[in-house]
Design a protein around this motif. Structure first.
Motif, PDB file in Angstrom:
ATOM      1  N   MET A   1      64.583 138.832 -31.441  1.00 54.51           N
ATOM      2  CA  MET A   1      66.088 139.080 -31.411  1.00 54.51           C
ATOM      3  C   MET A   1      66.138 138.860 -29.674  1.00 54.51           C
ATOM      4  SD  MET A   1      67.329 140.006 -33.970  1.00 54.51           S
ATOM      5  CE  MET A   1      68.835 140.813 -33.357  1.00 54.51           C
ATOM      6  N   LEU A   2      67.313 138.281 -29.100  1.00 53.38           N
ATOM      7  CA  LEU A   2      67.461 138.068 -27.719  1.00 53.38           C
ATOM      8  C   LEU A   2      69.004 138.235 -27.380  1.00 53.38           C
ATOM      9  CD1 LEU A   2      67.903 134.320 -27.129  1.00 53.38           C
ATOM     10  CD2 LEU A   2      67.379 135.070 -29.676  1.00 53.38           C
ATOM     11  N   PRO A   3      69.384 138.407 -26.372  1.00 58.01           N
ATOM     12  CA  PRO A   3      70.774 138.694 -25.671  1.00 58.01           C
ATOM     13  C   PRO A   3      71.412 137.299 -25.684  1.00 58.01           C
ATOM     14  CG  PRO A   3      69.374 138.852 -23.955  1.00 58.01           C
ATOM     15  CD  PRO A   3      68.365 138.851 -25.109  1.00 58.01           C
ATOM     16  N   ILE A   4      72.773 137.415 -26.074  1.00 56.60           N
ATOM     17  CA  ILE A   4      73.820 136.196 -25.844  1.00 56.60           C
ATOM     18  C   ILE A   4      74.731 136.706 -24.827  1.00 56.60           C
ATOM     19  CG2 ILE A   4      75.662 137.065 -27.642  1.00 56.60           C
ATOM     20  CD1 ILE A   4      75.701 134.147 -28.475  1.00 56.60           C
TER      21      ILE A   4
ATOM     22  N   THR B   1      58.525 131.525 -19.598  1.00 58.58           N
ATOM     23  CA  THR B   1      57.461 130.875 -20.425  1.00 58.58           C
ATOM     24  C   THR B   1      56.681 131.961 -21.337  1.00 58.58           C
ATOM     25  OG1 THR B   1      56.157 131.304 -18.299  1.00 58.58           O
ATOM     26  CG2 THR B   1      56.747 129.056 -18.661  1.00 58.58           C
ATOM     27  N   SER B   2      56.825 133.240 -20.859  1.00 56.31           N
ATOM     28  CA  SER B   2      55.953 134.364 -21.550  1.00 56.31           C
ATOM     29  C   SER B   2      57.056 134.429 -23.167  1.00 56.31           C
ATOM     30  CB  SER B   2      55.813 135.677 -20.999  1.00 56.31           C
ATOM     31  OG  SER B   2      57.152 135.990 -20.333  1.00 56.31           O
TER      32      SER B   2
ATOM     33  N   PHE C   1      57.798 133.907 -28.659  1.00 62.74           N
ATOM     34  CA  PHE C   1      58.726 133.437 -29.859  1.00 62.74           C
ATOM     35  C   PHE C   1      58.034 132.216 -30.717  1.00 62.74           C
ATOM     36  CE2 PHE C   1      61.556 136.279 -27.609  1.00 62.74           C
ATOM     37  CZ  PHE C   1      62.700 136.418 -28.428  1.00 62.74           C
ATOM     38  N   GLY C   2      57.171 131.725 -30.028  1.00 65.89           N
ATOM     39  CA  GLY C   2      56.600 130.482 -30.629  1.00 65.89           C
ATOM     40  C   GLY C   2      57.673 129.286 -30.486  1.00 65.89           C
TER      41      GLY C   2
ATOM     42  N   LEU D   1      69.538 124.394 -27.993  1.00 71.77           N
ATOM     43  CA  LEU D   1      68.406 123.985 -27.115  1.00 71.77           C
ATOM     44  C   LEU D   1      67.447 124.961 -26.517  1.00 71.77           C
ATOM     45  CD1 LEU D   1      66.932 121.298 -25.947  1.00 71.77           C
ATOM     46  CD2 LEU D   1      68.585 121.572 -24.217  1.00 71.77           C
ATOM     47  N   ALA D   2      66.317 124.863 -26.528  1.00 73.83           N
ATOM     48  CA  ALA D   2      65.384 125.992 -25.668  1.00 73.83           C
ATOM     49  C   ALA D   2      65.040 125.402 -24.486  1.00 73.83           C
ATOM     50  CB  ALA D   2      64.180 126.441 -26.483  1.00 73.83           C
ATOM     51  N   ARG D   3      65.275 126.086 -23.459  1.00 69.66           N
ATOM     52  CA  ARG D   3      64.872 125.500 -22.072  1.00 69.66           C
ATOM     53  C   ARG D   3      63.863 126.689 -21.473  1.00 69.66           C
ATOM     54  NH1 ARG D   3      70.142 125.068 -18.851  1.00 69.66           N
ATOM     55  NH2 ARG D   3      68.980 124.096 -17.663  1.00 69.66           N
ATOM     56  N   VAL D   4      62.827 126.142 -21.457  1.00 70.35           N
ATOM     57  CA  VAL D   4      61.738 127.140 -21.044  1.00 70.35           C
ATOM     58  C   VAL D   4      61.236 126.981 -19.485  1.00 70.35           C
ATOM     59  CG1 VAL D   4      59.138 127.757 -21.727  1.00 70.35           C
ATOM     60  CG2 VAL D   4      60.714 127.212 -23.519  1.00 70.35           C
TER      61      VAL D   4
END
Length: 192
Positions: free
Chosen positions: A5-8, A128-129, A134-135, A158-161
């Motif tokens: 889970m994560l916030p939007i 990054t953590s 989340f893999g 898109l995941a931006r790390v």
């Protein structure tokens, strides 16, 4: 397996200005004033607003975000693009090539952009953590499920790390309203 889970957050129309364009719109050496800190460290909504003029219409009072960027970028929703009379591409932040331009009018001048208007791709900012937990890797495309009466699954997210990012998914106001979500709602990351 537990849900990821994560916030939007819903992103309203806004623009990022280059140092040169800040000078043109607000005066030489002008510094943007912080109205409110944003969720991403170091980013803020500025007090300053400008008008955006397209071929068909104007949107007044568009919020400037700080700090200054290398290039001026305007992020609008699909609905906004109809008002302006533009056909901006859906793009990741910073990818402005072959995007339409507009006129920006500030209190001390105006700027005619050759390009720079986009509809921002839906994306997730991840420290990054968080990405490790989340893999997920930088630039990976994932899905996100919302909940409630108007639940949807957002694809092509898109995941931006980066080590300076705070965990949060961003969609534009049109997308968020269609899914019935509001700032801070929790959504589920889906990796297939």
């Amino acid at each position: 397996m537990s849900k990821k889970m994560l916030p939007i957050a819903l992103s309203n129309r806004h623009l990022h200005l280059s140092r040169e364009d800040i000078n043109s719109l607000f005066g030489e050496g002008y510094e943007l004033k912080n109205f409110k800190d944003l969720s991403q460290p170091g980013q803020f909504a500025a007090v300053e607003k400008v008008d955006i003029i397209g071929p068909k219409g104007t949107i007044s009072g568009v919020r400037v975000l700080g700090p200054a960027r290398n290039s001026t970028q305007i992020e609008v929703s699909l609905g906004d693009s109809f008002v302006l009379g533009l056909k901006p591409p859906v793009r990741d932040s910073g990818n402005l090539s072959d995007s339409p331009g507009v006129k920006i009018v500030g209190p001390n001048g105006e700027v005619e952009l050759k390009e720079g208007v986009i509809i921002a791709s839906r994306h997730i900012h991840m420290h990054t953590s968080d990405a490790e937990a989340f893999g997920v890797t930088d630039k990976q495309t994932v899905k996100v499920r919302t909940f409630g009466e108007r639940a949807v699954i957002f694809e092509n997210v898109l995941a931006r790390v980066h080590p300076t990012f705070a965990l949060e998914m961003h969609v534009d106001v049109d997308e968020g309203n269609a899914a019935g979500v509001k700032n801070g709602d929790l959504v589920e990351l889906i990796i297939e």
